[in-house]
Design an enzyme around this catalytic site. Structure first.
Site, PDB file in Angstrom:
ATOM      1  N   GLU A 207      41.470  44.200  71.272  1.00 19.20           N
ATOM      2  CA  GLU A 207      42.842  44.079  71.767  1.00 19.20           C
ATOM      3  C   GLU A 207      43.867  43.694  70.702  1.00 19.20           C
ATOM      4  OE1 GLU A 207      43.139  41.641  75.260  1.00 19.20           O
ATOM      5  OE2 GLU A 207      41.822  42.927  76.414  1.00 19.20           O
ATOM      6  N   GLU A 391      35.890  45.894  79.171  1.00 19.20           N
ATOM      7  CA  GLU A 391      36.275  44.705  79.958  1.00 19.20           C
ATOM      8  C   GLU A 391      36.956  45.148  81.238  1.00 19.20           C
ATOM      9  OE1 GLU A 391      38.609  41.580  78.131  1.00 19.20           O
ATOM     10  OE2 GLU A 391      37.564  41.831  76.219  1.00 19.20           O
TER      11      GLU A 391
HETATM   12  C1  FCB Z   1      41.132  39.962  77.661  1.00 20.95           C
HETATM   13  C2  FCB Z   1      40.399  39.291  76.508  1.00 20.95           C
HETATM   14  C3  FCB Z   1      39.231  38.463  76.966  1.00 20.95           C
HETATM   15  C4  FCB Z   1      39.586  37.651  78.198  1.00 20.95           C
HETATM   16  C5  FCB Z   1      40.106  38.560  79.285  1.00 20.95           C
HETATM   17  C6  FCB Z   1      40.431  37.845  80.575  1.00 20.95           C
HETATM   18  O1  FCB Z   1      42.431  40.242  77.279  1.00 20.95           O
HETATM   19  O2  FCB Z   1      39.933  40.271  75.597  1.00 20.95           O
HETATM   20  O3  FCB Z   1      38.835  37.642  75.897  1.00 20.95           O
HETATM   21  O4  FCB Z   1      40.509  36.698  77.856  1.00 20.95           O
HETATM   22  O5  FCB Z   1      41.275  39.181  78.805  1.00 20.95           O
END
Ligand code: FCB
Length: 485
Positions: A207, A391
């Site tokens: 990210e 994620e």
């Molecule tokens: C993302 C991050 C991860 C966690 C989630 C909720 O942006 O990569 O580390 O904080 O959000």
């Protein structure tokens, strides 16, 4: 750029097999992506392609603790948490104590049937000063972890950088310093040398958008800057670091695959009939997505986004982009990691508005269709690159507690089911989605939110360090067992 947060079968089988390379064979599945209706509504009805990779994700700083152990150096987050910047005043000094409990955490994953584990390597454990001397004890920890995953038939998916920059490098300018990109690649090369054979798939930088927006624009995350000029320069150096790490992997001669992990947010006009809002959504898409995708997948920066920078930021970023950089950044990657949490909605004035219900994290508007839209669009605009969902998830509040050894989290089950259905829709329309990693395996240290948000499918009692699988963990175990939602 503001806000946290401001075909199936044959096509999929080969890359998915790569994600699982060197692991035990997956449990046999039906081998098709048929949609069937089952008598009992609680039975799964959507089957995923054979070999679809079911995973879970974490990151080093959020779970490991042991910040002073075995020669680890301080990171910018160790500094940041001591500035009173975390909502509950907490630190990640202990977090989930995973550094000492990794074996039982891996056993837990195995008991759920998880086939792929996305974790991150802490740069300050490998190079306490950020560059130069390699700390063997730091490498050894990850060697044990990788071996432990293989022993349990779980494929390692390792992120090289999930925000815990060595403080020593921040003291030399951090990502504002062009040299940081090469320091990152040197660190990556040391990790490839030590772990290369055991890790089939690498993710470079997690990210970059969050680092740029939250670390350098709003300042709510480390290194806590509010400096638009620095933000543009850091964005370019992060992209360059990605490219140089890809180059380092290729130079290592290993067969592993590599790609970035980007948080992508489809941008929609708040009012779909408003021409001004539609135009604003195009720019918001540039800020949320194209600014990070284009350099890596097209070898160029989107000029509409750069055009919105003030003169000082534009001049600084343009000066930072040297001849050859975009070729380095745009070197071929093997996959794209997609972190998906939310869409954004914009008005004709470019204001961001909340139109959907949110989770406990107020930045997280819940819109599963946004995941389908993003996956389909990635194939349309960037080609048939293998996609891995790296994620996706929701939190509950920090003060929930299990009762009688159980914790029901029906909202998470609904969220996960709806997003897996959305991913299935994209797969059914011909997008190559190899796998899914939910965020997160464990409740953990959620950055500036500390322990006030619990994102895990496994509850962690941060006093006793006891782990209690939530209802969603058992639900996910069944999803994996059936290869279906
Ligand atoms: C993302 C991050 C991860 C966690 C989630 C909720 O942006 O990569 O580390 O904080 O959000």
């Amino acid at each position: 750029m503001l806000s946290r947060r401001s075909m199936l079968g044959a096509g999929l089988a080969a890359p998915a097999a790569a994600l699982l390379a060197a692991c035990d064979p997956a449990p046999s599945t039906s081998g098709s992506t048929s949609t069937h209706t089952s008598a009992a509504s609680s039975q799964p009805t959507l089957t995923f392609p054979a070999g679809f990779v079911w995973g879970a994700a974490t990151s080093a700083y959020q779970i490991e603790g042991a910040v002073h152990e075995d020669g680890r150096g301080p990171s910018i987050w160790d500094t940041f948490v001591r500035k009173g910047s975390i909502v509950d005043g907490s630190t990640a000094d202990v977090a989930c104590d995973h550094y000492h409990r990794w074996e039982t955490d891996l056993d837990l994953m195995k008991s759920l049937g998880i086939r792929s584990y996305r974790f991150s390597i802490a740069w300050p454990r490998i190079m306490p000063e950020g560059r130069g001397t390699v700390n063997q004890k730091g490498l050894d920890f990850y060697k044990r972890l990788v071996d432990g995953l293989h022993a349990r038939g779980i494929a390692p998916l390792a992120t090289l950088f999930h925000w815990d920059l060595p403080q020593a490098l921040q003291d030399q300018g951090g990502w504002e310093n062009r040299d940081c990109a090469q320091w990152f690649a040197d660190y990556a090369a040391a990790v490839f040398r030590a772990l290369g054979d055991g890790v089939p798939t690498w993710l470079t930088i997690n990210e970059p958008k969050t680092i740029v927006e939250n670390g350098y624009m709003s300042g709510v995350m480390a290194p806590g800057k509010r400096d638009l000029v620095a933000a543009g320069v850091a964005a370019h150096h992060l992209a360059l670091g990605h490219g140089l790490a890809v180059k380092a992997l290729r130079a290592s001669g290993g067969a592993a695959r590599i790609g970035p992990a980007l948080n992508l947010a489809p941008a929609y006009p708040a009012n779909p009939k408003d021409e001004g809002a539609k135009q604003a959504a195009v720019l918001a898409d540039g800020e949320e997505n194209r600014f990070y995708l284009d350099p890596i997948l097209k070898g160029s920066y989107p000029q509409d986004v750069i055009g919105t920078f003030g003169p000082a930021a534009r001049t600084a970023m343009t000066a930072a982009i040297r001849d050859g950089d975009l070729a380095t950044i745009g070197a071929k990657v093997d996959l794209l990691g997609v972190n998906y949490y939310n869409p954004v909605y914009v008005t004709a004035k470019g204001e961001r508005v909340t139109l959907k219900p949110t989770s406990v994290a107020t930045w997280e508007q819940i819109y599963p269709q946004g995941l389908t839209d993003m996956l389909v669009r990635l194939k349309r605009d960037y080609g048939d690159i293998p996609l891995v969902i790296t994620e996706n998830g929701i939190p509950e509040k920090g003060d929930v507690k299990p009762a009688g050894g159980k914790l029901d989290d029906p909202d998470r089950i609904t969220y996960l089911r709806d997003h897996l259905t959305a991913a299935h829709d994209a797969i059914a329309s011909g997008v190559r989605v190899e796998g899914y990693h939910l965020w997160s395996l464990l409740d953990n240290f959620e950055w500036a939110e500390g322990y006030s948000q619990r994102w895990g499918i496994v509850y962690v009692d941060f006093q006793s360090q006891q782990r209690t699988p939530k209802a969603s963990a058992n639900w996910y175990r069944d999803v994996i067992a059936h290869n279906a939602v």
